[in-house]
Design a protein around this motif. Structure first.
Motif, PDB file in Angstrom:
ATOM      1  N   GLY A  72      38.839  40.086  40.340  1.00 23.72           N
ATOM      2  CA  GLY A  72      38.591  40.222  38.909  1.00 23.72           C
ATOM      3  C   GLY A  72      38.861  38.924  38.172  1.00 23.72           C
ATOM      4  N   GLY A  73      39.544  37.998  38.844  1.00 25.27           N
ATOM      5  CA  GLY A  73      39.848  36.707  38.227  1.00 25.27           C
ATOM      6  C   GLY A  73      41.151  36.748  37.453  1.00 25.27           C
ATOM      7  N   PHE A  74      41.863  35.641  37.491  1.00 21.21           N
ATOM      8  CA  PHE A  74      43.207  35.546  36.890  1.00 21.21           C
ATOM      9  C   PHE A  74      43.123  35.179  35.407  1.00 21.21           C
ATOM     10  CE2 PHE A  74      46.910  32.653  36.083  1.00 21.21           C
ATOM     11  CZ  PHE A  74      47.931  33.592  36.184  1.00 21.21           C
ATOM     12  N   SER A  75      42.696  33.964  35.108  1.00 22.19           N
ATOM     13  CA  SER A  75      42.614  33.535  33.709  1.00 22.19           C
ATOM     14  C   SER A  75      41.357  34.106  33.055  1.00 22.19           C
ATOM     15  CB  SER A  75      42.561  32.014  33.633  1.00 22.19           C
ATOM     16  OG  SER A  75      43.710  31.464  34.232  1.00 22.19           O
ATOM     17  N   ALA A  76      41.363  34.150  31.746  1.00 21.98           N
ATOM     18  CA  ALA A  76      40.229  34.626  30.928  1.00 21.98           C
ATOM     19  C   ALA A  76      40.002  36.129  31.109  1.00 21.98           C
ATOM     20  CB  ALA A  76      38.946  33.850  31.240  1.00 21.98           C
ATOM     21  N   ASN A  77      39.200  36.678  30.214  1.00 22.13           N
ATOM     22  CA  ASN A  77      38.955  38.117  30.228  1.00 22.13           C
ATOM     23  C   ASN A  77      37.787  38.474  31.128  1.00 22.13           C
ATOM     24  OD1 ASN A  77      40.994  38.842  28.432  1.00 22.13           O
ATOM     25  ND2 ASN A  77      39.710  38.269  26.675  1.00 22.13           N
ATOM     26  N   ALA A  78      38.013  39.478  31.945  1.00 24.06           N
ATOM     27  CA  ALA A  78      36.945  39.945  32.828  1.00 24.06           C
ATOM     28  C   ALA A  78      36.018  40.883  32.062  1.00 24.06           C
ATOM     29  CB  ALA A  78      37.550  40.677  34.020  1.00 24.06           C
ATOM     30  N   THR A  79      34.860  41.133  32.629  1.00 20.82           N
ATOM     31  CA  THR A  79      33.979  42.183  32.109  1.00 20.82           C
ATOM     32  C   THR A  79      33.878  43.260  33.189  1.00 20.82           C
ATOM     33  OG1 THR A  79      31.995  41.238  33.120  1.00 20.82           O
ATOM     34  CG2 THR A  79      32.572  40.465  30.906  1.00 20.82           C
ATOM     35  N   GLY A  80      33.394  44.420  32.777  1.00 18.73           N
ATOM     36  CA  GLY A  80      33.284  45.532  33.712  1.00 18.73           C
ATOM     37  C   GLY A  80      32.384  45.203  34.891  1.00 18.73           C
ATOM     38  N   GLU A  81      31.249  44.608  34.600  1.00 19.61           N
ATOM     39  CA  GLU A  81      30.308  44.314  35.682  1.00 19.61           C
ATOM     40  C   GLU A  81      30.932  43.343  36.685  1.00 19.61           C
ATOM     41  OE1 GLU A  81      26.692  42.360  34.468  1.00 19.61           O
ATOM     42  OE2 GLU A  81      25.757  42.641  36.443  1.00 19.61           O
ATOM     43  N   LEU A  82      31.616  42.341  36.147  1.00 22.74           N
ATOM     44  CA  LEU A  82      32.259  41.364  37.031  1.00 22.74           C
ATOM     45  C   LEU A  82      33.298  42.048  37.925  1.00 22.74           C
ATOM     46  CD1 LEU A  82      32.711  38.302  37.761  1.00 22.74           C
ATOM     47  CD2 LEU A  82      34.540  38.335  36.066  1.00 22.74           C
ATOM     48  N   VAL A  83      34.093  42.920  37.305  1.00 18.67           N
ATOM     49  CA  VAL A  83      35.145  43.589  38.075  1.00 18.67           C
ATOM     50  C   VAL A  83      34.535  44.491  39.147  1.00 18.67           C
ATOM     51  CG1 VAL A  83      36.937  45.368  37.891  1.00 18.67           C
ATOM     52  CG2 VAL A  83      36.991  43.362  36.389  1.00 18.67           C
ATOM     53  N   ALA A  84      33.471  45.200  38.789  1.00 20.19           N
ATOM     54  CA  ALA A  84      32.822  46.067  39.783  1.00 20.19           C
ATOM     55  C   ALA A  84      32.361  45.232  40.976  1.00 20.19           C
ATOM     56  CB  ALA A  84      31.640  46.788  39.155  1.00 20.19           C
ATOM     57  N   ARG A  85      31.701  44.122  40.687  1.00 16.21           N
ATOM     58  CA  ARG A  85      31.201  43.279  41.775  1.00 16.21           C
ATOM     59  C   ARG A  85      32.329  42.653  42.581  1.00 16.21           C
ATOM     60  NH1 ARG A  85      26.376  45.059  43.085  1.00 16.21           N
ATOM     61  NH2 ARG A  85      24.674  44.491  41.656  1.00 16.21           N
ATOM     62  N   TRP A  86      33.395  42.282  41.867  1.00 16.41           N
ATOM     63  CA  TRP A  86      34.495  41.583  42.551  1.00 16.41           C
ATOM     64  C   TRP A  86      35.304  42.537  43.429  1.00 16.41           C
ATOM     65  CZ3 TRP A  86      36.318  36.713  39.564  1.00 16.41           C
ATOM     66  CH2 TRP A  86      36.895  35.811  40.455  1.00 16.41           C
ATOM     67  N   VAL A  87      35.469  43.773  42.950  1.00 15.61           N
ATOM     68  CA  VAL A  87      36.158  44.765  43.788  1.00 15.61           C
ATOM     69  C   VAL A  87      35.333  45.028  45.049  1.00 15.61           C
ATOM     70  CG1 VAL A  87      36.783  47.230  43.912  1.00 15.61           C
ATOM     71  CG2 VAL A  87      37.569  45.828  41.990  1.00 15.61           C
ATOM     72  N   GLN A  88      34.023  45.005  44.913  1.00 15.18           N
ATOM     73  CA  GLN A  88      33.172  45.179  46.101  1.00 15.18           C
ATOM     74  C   GLN A  88      33.437  44.071  47.111  1.00 15.18           C
ATOM     75  OE1 GLN A  88      29.233  45.317  44.326  1.00 15.18           O
ATOM     76  NE2 GLN A  88      29.470  47.459  43.701  1.00 15.18           N
TER      77      GLN A  88
END
Ligand code: MIG
Length: 775
Positions: free
Chosen positions: A496-512
């Motif tokens: 999901g990334g450490f710094s800065a704000n994540a977005t839902g789509e990014l988190v979904a892809r990153w968890v994958q």
């Protein structure tokens, strides 16, 4: 700088070839048929500080020969040779008759040794530990100098890890190079384009290198990790899902977080405490208001399956009323200035002193301090800031210790500059040995940010401060693959990334993506928005839930890869080049990876993308989601709606999967599913108690899963441990049926996405086969 010129004499001692020149001494020592150590000693001849990376010194004798011909000396082992031209000194390296590298010049002077090696235009370079950029590091100039740099741009260099090891690949054949030094070194792989040479510089009067003849990438990594050690098998729960942020506090917030995971039925094994659990950032203390009863809290969480990992920084607050500081002063554990006073830096606690982990007594003291954490039930230790990081730049403008502070045992003191890269490594050694001493029945779990060659013996590694940027998903893959090639299999990055704000789509892809990486932890910085699997609405939560559950179902496969890594050193997450190094298409692929040699992942790393191009290496592959076969040796376009990340399974795979669970050990893992992808192959499923050392005295089970065509044979487990298995579910993909178990026809049930399912009420020792592979 002086070039090593005409040799004044040479001799062979039966173990080493020695060559004397006016400026330096060269020594070549065969250690194995495919491994030669190369040492250059100049200056006053004092040896460099021993790094501790190399743990093997009892090599069986090598049958080596030396002959002189036309001003050249040739040293041969049964598989490799090095030919030394004497005036000037030039080295040609051979595997069999294949010339694989040429040192055109060795230069010494000004406290440096420089190696200039010829650089064929079609050679690719991999590894170097944690280095930015794409998989192939050709054209890059990389510095080994452990650095806390929280802004990872495509060219940020150096980062936290210093692993001076790389692999070179030319026309499908590989060789390896390891430079063993705790001092600064530079690998300039042709940054001045066009380059005819690459150049290795070590800021020491001595060079200590190891040359690996290859030609297989895997065999080089195996040798390299024979030299520098391998990861110990970690506790099974550490392969589960971890949730972290800077910081969860107070205690009630941690309890609430734990409840959310269980209520939302998202599996999770570990919750992490970042620096705010401490009393004013004093290491080995607890903030009494935020965490009035850590032992009680951790015990309650443990009952619900949660393990807690606490952060540890090396810096000790300079505070005369603080016991750890007092002990450090009394025990002479802190790094000193050249004038003998204790060196003071500035980190989270304010003014801090830095333990000198090069001293055995200091490592022991530090390791013993962990007893207090273990006593309250802490499950693992997270070593941060151990480059070491400092808020005040040194005279060179680096946010670390001044180069001239003094370290090491009495009588063997060295300036920090000579050993900088060892700080995190030695800190982890201290932690690891402490955990072993104080909780000998459990496998230690340590996560570190900084490390040196051999760090895999002590700790898992995460990639430090990334950002919630799409670009950093690719960085996650490339850094972790580089680490894996450099002997460190247990790696991950902040999902999901450490710094800065994540977005839902990014988190979904990153968890994958995280689902398939060896270490799987979400983490986010102070001041960023919430970043738990449920923080981005129902759709993203559901995607996270499904993938984290899949992670747990994959544990039998992943744990087997971890066990393999602990025996062979092979990475878990691998670049495609490792799987088919003869195929030029694989040489530069950074945006795909293999998980073991059976699963291929192709994460989606662009917003809005719902399909992507995937290269499938030669052979037949099956789409993990649909079970459809596809021919490899070509690119395909994979469908990737938000809820799906492209995953392919190699033909001939028996993929073991376990039951869903809320956490490791929630219930007996008594169900095993084996997905069969017709072809030819074998997977030796490894299982044990998941904790402790029983496996070392035989308490494990290795069950052969053999695929031949559309037939699976589940062999009898080998080893002295009975997996708690009652039955095996077999799913045959890409077949039409009918299905037989041990030759007798059985009813098979069609499964979603294709395939036939049968349930065999036995733990092993049977054959399932289908007739007629689907066209
Ligand atoms: O100066 O402990 O990389 O994971 O959350 C920052 C706070 C210190 C850096 C680590 C990060 C951690 C943070 N730490």
């Amino acid at each position: 700088m002086n070039r090593m010129d005409a040799a004044v004499n040479w001799h062979w001692t039966c173990s080493s070839l020695h060559i004397e020149t006016p400026v330096a001494h060269l020594r070549l020592t065969p250690l194995a048929d495919d491994l030669i150590r190369m040492q250059v000693t100049s200056g006053d001849g004092t040896e460099s500080f021993p790094t501790g990376a190399v743990i093997k010194d009892d090599w069986p004798p090598v049958v080596a020969s030396v002959e002189e011909k036309e001003g050249r000396i040739r040293l041969c082992t049964p598989r490799m040779a090095v030919e030394v031209e004497l005036s000037p000194i030039r080295l040609s390296w051979y595997e069999g008759n294949r010339l694989f590298a040429r040192d055109e010049a060795i230069e010494v002077g000004d406290g440096r040794v420089v190696l200039r090696r010829s650089m064929p235009p079609d050679e690719h370079y991999y590894g170097f530990g944690q280095k930015e950029g794409f998989l192939d590091k050709r054209g890059r100039r990389m510095v080994m100098w452990a650095t806390d740099d929280p802004l990872h741009t495509p060219t940020t260099d150096p980062l936290y890890q210093s692993i001076p090891f790389f692999l070179a690949l030319r026309q499908g054949k590989a060789h390896g190079f390891f430079l063993d030094s705790g001092a600064r070194s530079i690998f300039d792989m042709g940054s001045l384009d066009p380059a005819s040479h690459y150049c290795i510089t070590v800021y020491s009067p001595n060079l200590d290198a190891y040359i690996f003849a290859g030609p297989e990438i895997g065999s080089i990594i195996a040798r390299y990790t024979e030299l520098t050690g391998r990861m110990e098998l970690p506790p099974l729960w550490t392969l589960g899902f971890h949730q972290c942020r800077w910081s969860y506090y107070p205690a009630e917030r941690l309890r609430e977080l734990a409840r959310s995971f269980r209520q939302r039925q998202i599996p999770c094994d570990a919750l992490w405490l970042d620096i705010d659990y401490m009393d004013g950032y004093r290491v080995f203390t607890w903030d009494k208001e935020r965490f009035p009863d850590p032992a009680g809290l951790l015990a309650d969480l443990r009952r619900d399956g949660f393990k807690v990992v606490t952060i540890m920084d090396p810096g000790v607050k300079v505070d005369p009323n603080y016991t750890v500081y007092q002990q450090g002063v009394e025990g002479d554990h802190f790094i000193r200035n050249p004038d003998g006073s204790i060196h003071h830096g500035e980190v989270w606690p304010g003014t801090t002193a830095y333990p000198d982990f090069l001293k055995a007594a200091t490592r022991r003291w530090w390791g013993d301090l962990h007893k207090a954490l273990l006593d309250v039930g802490v499950a693992g230790i997270w070593n941060d800031m151990n480059e070491p990081s400092s808020f005040i730049p040194n005279a060179a403008g680096e946010r670390t210790l001044p180069h001239d502070v003094v370290q090491g045992e009495e009588g063997r003191k060295v300036p920090h500059r000579d050993v900088h890269n060892l700080y995190g490594f030695k800190m982890c050694q201290a932690t690891y040995e402490g955990l072993k001493r104080h909780r000998p029945e459990q496998r230690p779990f340590i996560l570190t940010r900084s490390g040196y060659a051999g760090i895999q013996r002590y700790a898992a590694v995460w990639m430090g401060d990334n950002h919630s940027w799409w670009e950093h998903m690719l960085e996650h893959l490339s850094l972790c693959m580089g680490m894996g090639l450099s002997g460190v299999p247990f790696v991950g990055a902040d999902v999901g990334g450490f710094s800065a704000n994540a977005t839902g789509e990014l988190v979904a892809r990153w968890v994958q993506l995280g689902t398939f990486t060896p270490f799987f932890r979400m983490h986010s910085a102070k001041g960023t928005r919430d970043q738990e699997p449920w923080s981005f609405g129902a759709e993203v939560e559901e995607i996270c839930r499904r993938f984290i559950r899949l992670r747990y179902r994959l544990l039998p496969y992943l744990y087997t890869l971890f066990e393999e890594a602990s025996r062979t050193g092979l990475p878990i997450l691998r670049p495609l080049v490792m799987e088919d190094q003869a195929d030029p298409e694989t040489w530069c692929i950074t945006d795909q990876a293999m998980v073991g040699s059976h699963l291929l992942i192709a994460p989606v790393m662009q917003p809005g993308a719902t399909r992507r191009m995937v290269y499938l290496p030669r052979g037949t592959w099956y789409d993990f989601w649909t079970g459809q076969p596809c021919e490899g040796g070509r690119y395909v376009i994979a469908e990737a709606p938000l809820e799906r990340m492209p995953v392919y399974v190699r033909a001939g795979t028996a993929l073991p999967m376990g039951p869903e669970m809320a956490y490791v050990g929630e219930k007996p893992a008594d169900e095993l599913t084996v997905h069969v992808y017709p072809g030819k192959g074998r997977f030796d499923l490894y299982e044990d108690e998941g904790e402790g050392y029983g496996y070392r005295s035989g308490a494990y089970a290795r069950t052969p899963l053999v695929v031949e065509g559309a037939r699976l044979t589940v062999g009898k487990p080998e080893g002295g441990w009975q997996p708690p298995r009652r039955q095996v579910e077999v799913v045959l993909h890409g077949v039409a049926g009918p299905v037989r178990v041990d030759g007798r026809p059985v009813e098979a049930e069609p499964v979603d996405g294709g395939g036939l399912r049968v349930l065999v009420q036995r733990p092993g020792g049977f054959t399932v086969e289908a007739e007629g592979t689907e066209a």
